[in-house]
Design a protein around this motif. Sequence first.
Motif, PDB file in Angstrom:
ATOM      1  N   TYR A 103       0.806  -0.817   0.042  1.00 47.62           N
ATOM      2  CA  TYR A 103      -0.182  -0.096  -0.286  1.00 47.62           C
ATOM      3  C   TYR A 103       0.996   1.465  -0.034  1.00 47.62           C
ATOM      4  O   TYR A 103       1.378   1.679   0.676  1.00 47.62           O
ATOM      5  CB  TYR A 103      -0.541   0.358   1.284  1.00 47.62           C
ATOM      6  N   LYS A 115     -12.529   7.866  -0.615  1.00 47.73           N
ATOM      7  CA  LYS A 115     -11.828   7.391  -1.603  1.00 47.73           C
ATOM      8  C   LYS A 115     -11.269   5.768  -0.886  1.00 47.73           C
ATOM      9  O   LYS A 115     -11.084   5.551   0.070  1.00 47.73           O
ATOM     10  CB  LYS A 115     -10.773   7.520  -2.006  1.00 47.73           C
ATOM     11  N   VAL A 117      -9.717   1.901  -1.381  1.00 51.75           N
ATOM     12  CA  VAL A 117      -8.895   1.684  -2.264  1.00 51.75           C
ATOM     13  C   VAL A 117      -8.796  -0.277  -1.374  1.00 51.75           C
ATOM     14  O   VAL A 117      -8.991  -0.151  -0.023  1.00 51.75           O
ATOM     15  CB  VAL A 117      -7.386   2.220  -2.006  1.00 51.75           C
ATOM     16  N   TYR A 118      -8.178  -0.760  -1.862  1.00 53.84           N
ATOM     17  CA  TYR A 118      -8.365  -2.444  -1.603  1.00 53.84           C
ATOM     18  C   TYR A 118      -7.500  -3.214  -2.023  1.00 53.84           C
ATOM     19  O   TYR A 118      -6.177  -2.676  -3.338  1.00 53.84           O
ATOM     20  CB  TYR A 118      -9.715  -2.899  -2.700  1.00 53.84           C
ATOM     21  N   ARG A 159      -9.297  -7.044  -3.293  1.00 51.00           N
ATOM     22  CA  ARG A 159      -9.122  -6.352  -4.350  1.00 51.00           C
ATOM     23  C   ARG A 159      -9.599  -7.222  -5.329  1.00 51.00           C
ATOM     24  O   ARG A 159     -10.621  -6.694  -6.373  1.00 51.00           O
ATOM     25  CB  ARG A 159      -7.226  -5.705  -5.103  1.00 51.00           C
ATOM     26  N   ALA A 182      -9.035  -2.094  -7.829  1.00 50.57           N
ATOM     27  CA  ALA A 182      -8.810  -1.099  -7.142  1.00 50.57           C
ATOM     28  C   ALA A 182      -8.971  -0.533  -5.266  1.00 50.57           C
ATOM     29  O   ALA A 182      -8.308  -0.034  -4.374  1.00 50.57           O
ATOM     30  CB  ALA A 182      -7.183  -0.942  -7.460  1.00 50.57           C
ATOM     31  N   GLU A 183      -9.577   0.450  -6.679  1.00 51.52           N
ATOM     32  CA  GLU A 183     -10.131   1.913  -6.243  1.00 51.52           C
ATOM     33  C   GLU A 183     -11.552   2.498  -6.323  1.00 51.52           C
ATOM     34  O   GLU A 183     -11.550   2.039  -7.830  1.00 51.52           O
ATOM     35  CB  GLU A 183      -9.152   2.942  -5.950  1.00 51.52           C
ATOM     36  N   GLU A 184     -11.825   2.957  -5.790  1.00 46.44           N
ATOM     37  CA  GLU A 184     -13.428   4.081  -6.267  1.00 46.44           C
ATOM     38  C   GLU A 184     -13.756   4.764  -5.061  1.00 46.44           C
ATOM     39  O   GLU A 184     -12.851   4.854  -4.026  1.00 46.44           O
ATOM     40  CB  GLU A 184     -14.588   2.793  -5.627  1.00 46.44           C
ATOM     41  N   THR A 185     -14.583   5.853  -5.204  1.00 43.80           N
ATOM     42  CA  THR A 185     -15.353   6.871  -4.731  1.00 43.80           C
ATOM     43  C   THR A 185     -16.814   6.644  -4.590  1.00 43.80           C
ATOM     44  O   THR A 185     -17.180   6.544  -5.116  1.00 43.80           O
ATOM     45  CB  THR A 185     -14.303   7.789  -4.934  1.00 43.80           C
ATOM     46  N   GLU A 243      -9.098   8.650   2.639  1.00 39.45           N
ATOM     47  CA  GLU A 243      -9.275   7.249   2.285  1.00 39.45           C
ATOM     48  C   GLU A 243      -8.966   6.584   3.147  1.00 39.45           C
ATOM     49  O   GLU A 243      -8.429   6.324   4.335  1.00 39.45           O
ATOM     50  CB  GLU A 243      -7.488   7.781   1.794  1.00 39.45           C
ATOM     51  N   ALA A 272      -8.959   2.077   3.722  1.00 43.49           N
ATOM     52  CA  ALA A 272      -8.676   0.972   2.717  1.00 43.49           C
ATOM     53  C   ALA A 272      -8.734  -0.210   3.447  1.00 43.49           C
ATOM     54  O   ALA A 272      -8.812  -0.253   5.260  1.00 43.49           O
ATOM     55  CB  ALA A 272      -6.431   1.135   2.986  1.00 43.49           C
TER      56      ALA A 272
END
Lengths: 153, 86
Positions: free
Chosen positions: A56, B4, B6-7, B12, B18-21, B76, B78
């Motif tokens: 990350y 946001k 995140v994975y 994931r 991998a990511e999104e909002t 953010e 995760a």
Amino acid sequence: MAGAITPVVRVQRADFDMDTECAALAPGGDTGALVTFTGLCRDEDGTLGALELEHYPGMAEAEMTRIANEAIERWPLTALAAIHRTGRILPGENIVLVIAGSAHRGAAFEAASFVMDFLKSRAPFWKKEHRTDGSEGDWVEAKDGDTAAMRRW
Amino acid sequence: MPVKLVYFAWVRERIGSAEETIELPESVSTVADLLDHLEGRGEGYAAALENPQVIRVALDHEHTPHDRPIGRDVREIALFPPMTGG
């Protein structure tokens, strides 16, 4: 008080060279002990073709820095470095390097061990296996023993 | 407030992104609420979050237990499996 030292923390795809990193820390002066730990990729009896190291970005560096700074608070260190690789790593290749320097060996050994124990369970890295037979491997599972190793501190 | 997500690793892969909002719904107050909310978003999310207790969560790069509230200033979040570095 040795608390003023700044740890070297890096996440990189490229390999590292232990001698170069030790020299870059410029031990001398009060450093009487320098302990190094290198973590390598095993071949798992020939079944493992490679490890894919995911991380990350941003948090990996931040968490490694938090761990390193806690070690600096707890032991009278004169030098500290933690370097972790990412990307595709082949059996026999380096994965992680920790260097701890102190006036005497006790603090250096303990600090290096502490940093590794916390790094394994708290720094956001994940290993995926690629098999030599071409089949897709699994994500490596975290071991209970790693959490226990961290809790002993 | 958009946040946001995140994975990483198998989280994931199972979610397929991998990511999104997203906008955090009013009903989401803690980290556990967020995991609950996400699990209902589709098959991939359900597969990734079927054992929510194993999922690790970081708010703005800091590990955060599931019972903690998500501050309005968090940018953010995760989600990832237990870590296996070193």
